[in-house]
Design an enzyme around this catalytic site. Structure first.
Site, PDB file in Angstrom:
ATOM      1  N   ASN A   1       0.985  -1.042  -0.066  1.00 36.97           N
ATOM      2  CA  ASN A   1      -0.026   0.001   0.134  1.00 36.97           C
ATOM      3  C   ASN A   1       0.999   1.270   0.054  1.00 36.97           C
ATOM      4  O   ASN A   1       1.941   1.519   0.575  1.00 36.97           O
ATOM      5  CB  ASN A   1      -0.876   0.164   1.300  1.00 36.97           C
ATOM      6  CG  ASN A   1      -1.840   1.338   0.995  1.00 36.97           C
ATOM      7  OD1 ASN A   1      -2.469   1.434   0.138  1.00 36.97           O
ATOM      8  ND2 ASN A   1      -1.981   2.104   2.103  1.00 36.97           N
TER       9      ASN A   1
ATOM     10  N   TYR B   1      -0.447  10.333   4.459  1.00 41.66           N
ATOM     11  CA  TYR B   1      -0.618  10.634   5.912  1.00 41.66           C
ATOM     12  C   TYR B   1       0.174  11.739   6.331  1.00 41.66           C
ATOM     13  O   TYR B   1       1.312  11.499   6.037  1.00 41.66           O
ATOM     14  CB  TYR B   1      -0.835   9.570   6.745  1.00 41.66           C
ATOM     15  CG  TYR B   1      -1.219   8.307   6.067  1.00 41.66           C
ATOM     16  CD1 TYR B   1      -2.537   8.004   5.795  1.00 41.66           C
ATOM     17  CD2 TYR B   1      -0.419   6.979   5.722  1.00 41.66           C
ATOM     18  CE1 TYR B   1      -3.111   6.846   5.028  1.00 41.66           C
ATOM     19  CE2 TYR B   1      -1.095   5.826   5.219  1.00 41.66           C
ATOM     20  CZ  TYR B   1      -2.403   5.788   4.661  1.00 41.66           C
ATOM     21  OH  TYR B   1      -2.780   4.603   3.999  1.00 41.66           O
ATOM     22  N   ARG B   2      -0.374  12.932   6.991  1.00 36.96           N
ATOM     23  CA  ARG B   2       0.577  13.724   7.490  1.00 36.96           C
ATOM     24  C   ARG B   2       1.472  13.074   8.664  1.00 36.96           C
ATOM     25  O   ARG B   2       1.040  12.319   9.434  1.00 36.96           O
ATOM     26  CB  ARG B   2      -0.126  14.900   7.889  1.00 36.96           C
ATOM     27  CG  ARG B   2      -0.984  14.684   9.484  1.00 36.96           C
ATOM     28  CD  ARG B   2      -1.756  16.013   9.563  1.00 36.96           C
ATOM     29  NE  ARG B   2      -2.271  16.029  10.981  1.00 36.96           N
ATOM     30  CZ  ARG B   2      -3.416  16.190  11.159  1.00 36.96           C
ATOM     31  NH1 ARG B   2      -4.212  16.345  10.172  1.00 36.96           N
ATOM     32  NH2 ARG B   2      -3.905  16.287  12.453  1.00 36.96           N
TER      33      ARG B   2
ATOM     34  N   TRP C   1      -2.354   8.103  11.144  1.00 41.35           N
ATOM     35  CA  TRP C   1      -3.149   7.023  10.585  1.00 41.35           C
ATOM     36  C   TRP C   1      -4.685   7.201  10.967  1.00 41.35           C
ATOM     37  O   TRP C   1      -4.959   6.910  11.947  1.00 41.35           O
ATOM     38  CB  TRP C   1      -2.649   5.881  10.872  1.00 41.35           C
ATOM     39  CG  TRP C   1      -1.690   5.201  10.034  1.00 41.35           C
ATOM     40  CD1 TRP C   1      -1.441   5.634   8.445  1.00 41.35           C
ATOM     41  CD2 TRP C   1      -0.676   4.311   9.995  1.00 41.35           C
ATOM     42  NE1 TRP C   1      -0.496   4.682   8.141  1.00 41.35           N
ATOM     43  CE2 TRP C   1       0.022   4.181   8.659  1.00 41.35           C
ATOM     44  CE3 TRP C   1       0.068   3.551  11.305  1.00 41.35           C
ATOM     45  CZ2 TRP C   1       1.296   3.279   8.831  1.00 41.35           C
ATOM     46  CZ3 TRP C   1       0.953   2.860  11.151  1.00 41.35           C
ATOM     47  CH2 TRP C   1       1.816   2.778   9.896  1.00 41.35           C
TER      48      TRP C   1
ATOM     49  N   ASP D   1      -5.886  21.791   8.479  1.00 37.75           N
ATOM     50  CA  ASP D   1      -6.138  20.715   7.325  1.00 37.75           C
ATOM     51  C   ASP D   1      -7.107  21.380   6.223  1.00 37.75           C
ATOM     52  O   ASP D   1      -7.422  22.660   6.169  1.00 37.75           O
ATOM     53  CB  ASP D   1      -6.577  19.628   8.077  1.00 37.75           C
ATOM     54  CG  ASP D   1      -6.145  18.489   7.546  1.00 37.75           C
ATOM     55  OD1 ASP D   1      -6.038  18.038   6.343  1.00 37.75           O
ATOM     56  OD2 ASP D   1      -5.806  17.483   8.428  1.00 37.75           O
TER      57      ASP D   1
END
Length: 480
Positions: A167, A171-172, A185, A280
């Site tokens: 995968n 993700y930050r 996550w 965000d």
């Protein structure tokens, strides 16, 4: 031939007039972010900052901030082509007899062509850091109240602990010190699922953060591909040829050989710390929450790498354009399961996860609600808050047309459904609980007598066809 790495993409952007090079010294602490946000909100070019204070590494931002740049990077104009390739593969009949196998060889070879190809070395193995550290990388602080510096465009590589399916996810990561960062996550993401499986056994999970790669691989990391599909294979589908990979030096993972930087390490479920706040893509600061710690164990990089980054905030920014490509590319997959779907749109102003508009070719009563329920059960669409279903004569990309359909074809009591206690995006600032909220569906299709509509359907106002043709033929005479 597909674009092989980030440097080649930069060259193509520059040749197309889509890149601006900034030679003035800039600061990774807020200044680059302020510049990028102004450029993104004004639909400006990609920016390459060559002189970053205290760092030797250039920074690239807004690389995917327009449909034109994505067309250049992915080398296509019709993004539905990506989903169509997957759809075609699922319909491919497997050969049985020897002659059938020979006949099918050209089709089966396509499957081999898209598979990743492991190499011993690659551009990313040019330098192996003896003392790995985040400190040499110009990681940005984006917004004034952010908890610190965040990696915002790292492609996080993991593999399923049981199946080995690889995968890539974005993700930050909040930097804590030279060798530790926090892995954001979200519960519904595939990387988090891999982490949870390892957590149940009390083990750490290995991860690699890939900074910069060819555009197709970057896009593949962002794309919510069907469950079970290896992201490296999806990158091959997007590129029409398999990516080249190399083994990491300190963890058992493969990464793109053409990456600019690879940060190797592991995520420890026993080491939980407070992450955030962070400005965000909802336009709000997400509040501090507990997340697991990533420990850096190794760094591979090119001799002269470029740090690829992005900023997120109130729409519309760079991520909106990537989201639009995802929307287009997954339309054929939606049609596989729901053939009545004509078109599909996730408005960028709704940060994509917030709202979707679907047009259908309606054939029977209740079909709009059937489509809503089906889509809420499809992967990441389970997190979408609002669905609006319209008839095929409505342009889902024209919000004026959609609002007209809602106000003329939907009755509030009859045509809305609310479902409580459903999964929501972790970042949704409106949900009463983290990860749990409600859904709203609006059926804005024309109702029929079978659906309880007792009145005669009113006739749409349309121009007279013969007059339209007359005016068309004489338009230049009017001098308008």
């Amino acid at each position: 031939m597909p674009i092989e790495d980030l440097v080649e993409f930069i060259e193509k952007l520059e040749n197309a007039g889509e890149l601006k090079i900034v030679k003035t010294q800039v600061d990774a602490n807020l200044e680059i972010s302020e510049i990028l946000s102004r450029v993104m909100y004004s639909n400006g070019p990609a920016i390459l900052f060559e002189n970053v204070k205290n760092y030797d590494m250039p920074v690239l931002g807004n690389a995917f901030g327009s449909m034109k740049r994505l067309e250049i990077g992915l080398e296509m104009n019709d993004f539905t082509e990506i989903g169509q390739r997957i759809s075609d593969m699922t319909r491919m009949e497997m050969p049985t007899g020897i002659f059938d196998k020979l006949r099918k060889l050209p089709e089966l070879s396509k499957m081999t062509d898209i598979a990743p190809k492991l190499q011993k070395n690659g551009p990313v193995t040019e330098v192996i850091e003896n003392t790995p550290s985040f400190g040499k990388i110009p990681i940005l602080k984006s917004w004034p109240k952010d908890a610190g510096r965040f990696i915002t465009f790292g492609l996080i590589a993991t593999k399923h602990p049981e199946t080995g399916v690889r995968n890539l996810g974005v993700y930050r990561m909040q930097i804590i010190d030279d060798t530790h960062a926090l892995m954001h996550w979200q519960k519904h993401k595939r990387g988090a699922h891999h982490y949870d499986i390892k957590k149940e056994t009390g083990n750490k999970i290995e991860a690699a953060i890939i900074i910069g790669s060819d555009p197709a691989t970057v896009f593949s990391a962002v794309a919510p591909v069907p469950e079970g599909l290896d992201k490296y294979v999806f990158a091959g589908i997007t590129r029409k040829t398999g990516i080249k990979t190399v083994k990491c030096k300190t963890v058992d993972l493969e990464v793109p050989a053409n990456a600019e930087i690879v940060l190797e390490g592991y995520v420890d479920p026993s080491d939980i710390r407070t992450e955030g706040p962070f400005g965000d893509h909802t336009g709000y600061y997400t509040p501090p929450e507990p997340y697991p710690t990533f420990t850096l164990t190794g760094v591979m990089r090119k001799q002269k790498p470029v740090y690829l980054t992005t900023i997120v905030g109130k729409p519309i920014l760079e991520d909106a354009y990537i989201g639009k490509v995802i929307e287009r590319s997954f339309l054929p997959l939606i049609r596989m399961f729901h053939p009545e779907v004509v078109d599909f749109s996730m408005p960028a102003s709704g940060w994509f996860q917030g709202m979707a508009i679907i047009s259908i070719k309606k054939r029977y009563p209740g079909q709009a609600k059937k489509v809503m329920m089906g889509l809420w059960g499809m992967g990441q669409l389970a997190l979408t808050k609002f669905f609006v279903v319209v008839d095929e004569d409505i342009n889902v990309h024209d919000l004026n047309d959609v609002v007209w359909a809602i106000t003329t074809r939907a009755d509030a009591a009859r045509d809305t459904i609310i479902i409580n206690n459903t999964p929501t995006d972790t970042l949704d600032p409106a949900s009463p609980f983290v990860n749990l909220g409600s859904k709203l569906g609006i059926d804005a299709t024309q109702k029929t007598k079978e659906e309880g509509y007792q009145r005669e359907i009113q006739e749409l106002v349309r121009s007279d066809e013969s007059t339209k043709k007359k005016v068309d033929s004489r338009w230049s005479e009017y001098g308008i």
